[in-house]
Design an enzyme around this catalytic site. Structure first.
Site, short mmCIF file in Angstrom:
data_model
loop_
_atom_site.label_atom_id
_atom_site.label_comp_id
_atom_site.label_asym_id
_atom_site.label_seq_id
_atom_site.Cartn_x
_atom_site.Cartn_y
_atom_site.Cartn_z
N SER A 175 -14.09 71.38 51.09
CA SER A 175 -14.20 72.62 51.86
C SER A 175 -14.26 73.77 50.90
O SER A 175 -13.70 73.72 49.80
CB SER A 175 -12.97 72.78 52.77
OG SER A 175 -12.89 74.10 53.29
N TYR A 227 -3.85 72.91 52.96
CA TYR A 227 -5.18 72.35 53.19
C TYR A 227 -6.11 72.70 52.03
O TYR A 227 -6.82 71.84 51.50
CB TYR A 227 -5.73 72.91 54.51
CG TYR A 227 -7.14 72.49 54.83
CD1 TYR A 227 -7.42 71.22 55.34
CD2 TYR A 227 -8.20 73.38 54.64
CE1 TYR A 227 -8.72 70.85 55.66
CE2 TYR A 227 -9.50 73.01 54.95
CZ TYR A 227 -9.76 71.74 55.46
OH TYR A 227 -11.05 71.38 55.77
N LYS A 278 -8.04 70.21 49.34
CA LYS A 278 -9.49 70.17 49.19
C LYS A 278 -9.91 70.48 47.76
O LYS A 278 -10.93 69.97 47.27
CB LYS A 278 -10.14 71.13 50.18
CG LYS A 278 -9.98 70.70 51.64
CD LYS A 278 -10.56 69.32 51.89
CE LYS A 278 -10.55 68.93 53.35
NZ LYS A 278 -11.16 67.60 53.59
#
Length: 257
Positions: A148, A161, A165
């Site tokens: 991401s 998160y 990533k």
């Protein structure tokens, strides 16, 4: 949207796509099948996954193996059934990702942070090992990890998160070196794509969010599927260890934060 597909580019290839009952994973599986591949799809919930496999064409094109992405026994079963059913496992797409926390990284529950890394990073390593042992190590192939643009810099509220990533991007480079020359390993880093998973990032304000993108719109799953199909095809045969940013130009003018 999503690019033009190349009929027959993946004829004879077999893929396993995790997190594929909907959204990006489903679109990836559909694109790979459209280009000639056969696919095993996995996801946690059995009923939606079975429905997805049926929509993808049924047993001749797609099989469903439900289970938790970070469960080693599930991984082994999915890999084994893929090889048993279709005769090989040439492509692995690590699409599963979770984001159970929101807020400053220093304040979120550490158990949730740990789970984020277990699913988004450690499970990806384990899936690659399973695929290597069953087929890729001896026969070669391609791996794509779903990262991401959150991993490219600070992402307010999405710290755990984003860190997972970023780790996945580095993992992609490490595996690309370790698995060369027979296996190519790349990643895709999307910006906001219109999926259930990303709804909170644009719900009720899509026009406003889209205005921040040079290309004037959010992504759709087919945009990402097209990038994955390219990376696993022979058209990308001299590309490995690369993270392909697919973001409508967002990183040219800013970030998710």
């Amino acid at each position: 949207m999503g690019g033009s597909q190349v009929e027959g580019r993946l004829d004879g290839k077999v893929a396993l796509v995790t997190g594929a009952s909907r959204g990006i994973g489903y679109a990836v599986a559909a694109r790979l099948i459209a280009e000639g591949a056969r696919v095993c799809v996995t996801a946690r919930k059995a009923e939606p996954l079975a429905e997805a496999a049926a929509a993808l064409g049924g047993p001749g094109y797609a099989i469903a193996v439900p289970g938790k992405a970070d469960d080693a026994d599930h991984q082994a079963e999915a890999v084994a059934r893929t090889v048993e059913t279709f005769g090989s496992l040439d492509i692995l797409v690590n699409n599963t990702g979770i984001n159970p926390t929101f807020g400053p990284l220093l304040d979120v529950d550490l158990a949730a942070v740990r789970k984020t890394f277990e699913v988004n990073v450690l499970a990806a390593i384990s899936w690659v090992r399973q695929a290597r042992d069953a087929w890729l190590g001896q026969h070669g192939g391609a791996v794509v990890n779903m990262s991401s643009i959150a991993g490219l810099g600070p992402a307010p509220g999405l710290g755990a998160y984003a860190a997972s990533k970023a780790a996945l991007m580095q993992l992609t480079e490490q595996l690309a070196v370790e698995m060369a020359p027979a296996v190519r390993v790349n990643a895709v880093a999307p910006a906001v794509v219109k999926t259930v998973f990303a709804t909170a990032l644009y719900a009720g304000r899509e026009e406003q969010v889209s205005a921040g993108y040079p290309l004037g719109r959010l992504g759709v799953p087919e945009d990402i599927a097209a990038a994955v199909a390219f990376l696993v095809s022979a058209d990308a045969s001299w590309i490995t260890g690369h993270t392909l940013v697919v973001d409508g130009g967002l990183t040219l003018v800013g970030t998710l934060g």
